[in-house]
Design a protein around this motif. Sequence first.
Motif, mmCIF file in Angstrom:
data_model
loop_
_atom_site.group_PDB
_atom_site.id
_atom_site.type_symbol
_atom_site.label_atom_id
_atom_site.label_comp_id
_atom_site.label_asym_id
_atom_site.label_seq_id
_atom_site.Cartn_x
_atom_site.Cartn_y
_atom_site.Cartn_z
ATOM 1 N N SER A 3 93.784 -18.793 -48.784
ATOM 2 C CA SER A 3 94.685 -17.764 -48.249
ATOM 3 C C SER A 3 95.356 -16.961 -49.354
ATOM 4 N N PHE A 4 95.497 -17.531 -50.536
ATOM 5 C CA PHE A 4 96.126 -16.800 -51.647
ATOM 6 C C PHE A 4 95.270 -15.596 -52.052
ATOM 7 N N GLU A 5 93.954 -15.787 -52.115
ATOM 8 C CA GLU A 5 93.063 -14.676 -52.486
ATOM 9 C C GLU A 5 93.049 -13.606 -51.394
ATOM 10 N N ALA A 10 94.738 -8.106 -49.527
ATOM 11 C CA ALA A 10 95.516 -7.329 -48.572
ATOM 12 C C ALA A 10 96.640 -6.586 -49.287
ATOM 13 N N GLY A 11 97.277 -7.222 -50.254
ATOM 14 C CA GLY A 11 98.341 -6.578 -51.034
ATOM 15 C C GLY A 11 97.806 -5.417 -51.850
ATOM 16 N N ALA A 12 96.616 -5.576 -52.444
ATOM 17 C CA ALA A 12 96.022 -4.494 -53.231
ATOM 18 C C ALA A 12 95.687 -3.315 -52.339
ATOM 19 N N THR A 16 97.443 0.377 -52.597
ATOM 20 C CA THR A 16 96.633 1.587 -52.774
ATOM 21 C C THR A 16 97.000 2.636 -51.735
ATOM 22 N N VAL A 17 97.136 2.220 -50.474
ATOM 23 C CA VAL A 17 97.512 3.144 -49.407
ATOM 24 C C VAL A 17 98.891 3.721 -49.696
#
Length: 180
Positions: A3-5, A10-12, A16-17
């Motif tokens: 889940s960390f990856e 999702a954070g990246a 970006t958005v």
Amino acid sequence: MDSFELNKMAGALLATVFVVMSVRLASDALFEHGVPEKPGFVIEAAEAAAGGEAAGGEPAALEPIAPLLASADAAAGEAVFKKCAACHTIDKGGANKVGPNLWGIIGRPMGAHEGFNYSAGMKEMAGKNWDFESVSHFVLKPKAFVKGTAMGFAGLPKPEDRANLIAYLRGQADSPVPLP
């Protein structure tokens, strides 16, 4: 995959958005763009005064074609006629195309070739004959010489080309009209 990856990906994506939207908002604030009153671009260009109109808008005096006819080359005129051949035929008894057949055009009445439906502007020229000067004026700028003509040709601005074409057209007749 743990889940960390998934959280890192999702954070990246969200970062970006966020950056793209922030740059868009900042550029909209810096560069104001309104809707133009009239779509398109205005292109202002002064037309050349070569035989058409002088710089002030009045018609320029067209030099006489007769002196150039003395040294005109009918063979070069045949090459110039290739521009006309898309719409006209030149052979004796030839069919009309988009434009009338031009066999014996020099000395022929304007707007009166049998079997061709002329535009209203050309029909108004009835009673006049095609001479060397009128052909020169017409092939220079057809729409300027005959208002309302359907001929969509831009014209021949070079006097030498016009003289060569007229010399070629003069020869395409049962009895060529004498040179002036």
